[in-house]
Write a protein that holds these residues in place. Structure first.
Motif, short mmCIF file in Angstrom:
data_model
loop_
_atom_site.label_atom_id
_atom_site.label_comp_id
_atom_site.label_asym_id
_atom_site.label_seq_id
_atom_site.Cartn_x
_atom_site.Cartn_y
_atom_site.Cartn_z
N ASN A 61 32.57 34.22 35.60
CA ASN A 61 33.71 33.90 36.74
C ASN A 61 34.35 35.86 37.38
O ASN A 61 34.24 36.66 36.77
CB ASN A 61 34.67 33.76 36.00
N LEU A 62 34.89 35.19 38.57
CA LEU A 62 35.36 35.69 39.20
C LEU A 62 36.64 35.76 38.71
O LEU A 62 37.43 34.63 38.57
CB LEU A 62 35.09 36.16 40.85
N ARG A 63 37.62 36.75 38.86
CA ARG A 63 39.20 36.61 38.17
C ARG A 63 39.74 36.62 39.69
O ARG A 63 39.91 37.49 39.92
CB ARG A 63 39.77 37.62 37.14
N LEU A 64 40.93 36.12 39.39
CA LEU A 64 41.88 36.37 40.51
C LEU A 64 43.48 36.47 40.62
O LEU A 64 44.02 35.72 40.22
CB LEU A 64 42.05 35.20 42.03
N TRP A 65 43.72 37.41 40.38
CA TRP A 65 45.24 38.15 39.94
C TRP A 65 46.22 38.24 40.77
O TRP A 65 46.07 38.73 42.02
CB TRP A 65 44.66 39.36 39.09
N ASP A 66 47.92 37.33 40.34
CA ASP A 66 48.76 37.89 41.14
C ASP A 66 49.76 38.46 40.80
O ASP A 66 50.10 38.84 39.13
CB ASP A 66 49.71 36.21 40.84
N LEU A 67 49.31 39.45 41.56
CA LEU A 67 50.32 40.90 41.40
C LEU A 67 51.99 41.33 41.25
O LEU A 67 52.32 41.65 40.91
CB LEU A 67 49.57 41.84 42.34
N THR A 68 52.07 39.83 41.92
CA THR A 68 53.55 39.64 42.25
C THR A 68 54.18 39.17 40.95
O THR A 68 54.97 38.88 40.44
CB THR A 68 53.97 38.91 43.16
N SER A 69 53.44 38.60 40.09
CA SER A 69 53.53 37.95 39.02
C SER A 69 54.21 39.18 37.68
O SER A 69 53.25 40.05 37.46
CB SER A 69 52.80 37.03 38.60
N ASN A 70 55.17 38.50 37.08
CA ASN A 70 55.94 39.02 36.17
C ASN A 70 54.55 38.97 34.63
O ASN A 70 54.40 39.20 34.05
CB ASN A 70 56.76 39.28 35.57
N ARG A 71 53.96 37.76 35.00
CA ARG A 71 52.88 36.96 33.91
C ARG A 71 51.92 38.30 33.36
O ARG A 71 50.84 38.47 34.65
CB ARG A 71 52.61 36.09 33.83
N GLU A 72 51.67 38.71 32.65
CA GLU A 72 50.69 40.01 32.54
C GLU A 72 49.44 39.31 31.76
O GLU A 72 49.10 38.00 31.54
CB GLU A 72 51.06 40.55 31.66
N ASN A 73 47.97 39.36 32.40
CA ASN A 73 47.09 39.36 31.42
C ASN A 73 46.47 37.59 32.26
O ASN A 73 45.83 37.11 30.84
CB ASN A 73 46.88 40.03 29.84
N THR A 74 47.74 37.20 32.92
CA THR A 74 47.23 35.44 33.52
C THR A 74 46.76 35.45 35.01
O THR A 74 47.51 35.44 35.54
CB THR A 74 47.75 34.37 33.44
N PRO A 75 44.91 35.14 34.83
CA PRO A 75 44.57 34.82 36.58
C PRO A 75 45.75 33.95 37.03
O PRO A 75 45.29 33.42 36.47
CB PRO A 75 43.50 35.27 36.57
N SER A 76 45.41 34.27 38.26
CA SER A 76 45.72 32.76 39.48
C SER A 76 45.30 32.25 39.63
O SER A 76 45.24 30.81 39.42
CB SER A 76 46.95 33.08 40.39
N VAL A 77 43.72 32.47 39.57
CA VAL A 77 42.81 31.55 39.37
C VAL A 77 40.99 32.20 39.27
O VAL A 77 41.04 33.62 39.50
CB VAL A 77 41.81 31.07 41.40
N VAL A 78 40.65 31.71 38.55
CA VAL A 78 38.83 31.86 37.99
C VAL A 78 38.26 30.64 38.67
O VAL A 78 37.47 29.95 38.74
CB VAL A 78 39.27 31.73 36.47
N LEU A 79 37.19 32.17 39.50
CA LEU A 79 36.05 30.80 40.41
C LEU A 79 35.21 30.91 39.81
O LEU A 79 34.62 32.70 38.96
CB LEU A 79 35.90 32.05 41.52
N ALA A 80 34.41 30.35 38.93
CA ALA A 80 33.06 30.08 38.50
C ALA A 80 32.14 29.96 38.76
O ALA A 80 31.79 29.90 40.20
CB ALA A 80 32.72 28.78 37.21
N GLY A 81 31.08 30.64 38.44
CA GLY A 81 29.60 30.49 38.45
C GLY A 81 29.30 31.36 39.55
O GLY A 81 27.85 31.34 40.30
N HIS A 82 29.77 32.93 39.50
CA HIS A 82 29.59 34.06 40.56
C HIS A 82 28.39 34.00 39.34
O HIS A 82 28.31 34.91 38.37
CB HIS A 82 30.05 34.82 40.85
N THR A 83 26.82 35.30 40.60
CA THR A 83 25.97 35.53 39.27
C THR A 83 25.76 37.19 39.68
O THR A 83 26.11 37.48 40.45
CB THR A 83 24.50 34.96 39.37
#
Length: 83
Positions: A61-83
């Motif tokens: 998985n790749l993780r896309l983090w929303d840096l404007t959010s105050n929620r820590e440790n929660t990626p905004s999107v998880v992109l699955a299936g990458h090697t």
């Protein structure tokens, strides 16, 4: 990885954590957790509002983090299936 404007740095190491730094002040702004193994790559979006991370996770998985959010440790999107 450096943000485009040079104001922030994202770092990662073998502890599976991502640290977002205020570059001029050398202070940690956020701690991002979510990968199960070492984080190997980081990239800021052009506008600096998002951070993409990739690791050695078995899930590929790749993780896309929303840096404007105050929620820590929660990626905004998880992109699955990458090697």
């Amino acid at each position: 990885a450096w943000s485009r404007d040079g104001s922030r740095i994202a770092t990662a190491a073998c502890d599976n954590l991502i640290l977002l730094w205020n570059a001029p002040e050398r202070k940690v702004l956020k701690l991002l957790r979510g990968h199960g193994r070492e984080v190997m790559c980081l990239a800021f979006s052009n506008d600096g509002r998002k951070l993409l991370s990739g690791s050695l996770d078995d899930s590929g998985n790749l993780r896309l983090w929303d840096l404007t959010s105050n929620r820590e440790n929660t990626p905004s999107v998880v992109l699955a299936g990458h090697t």
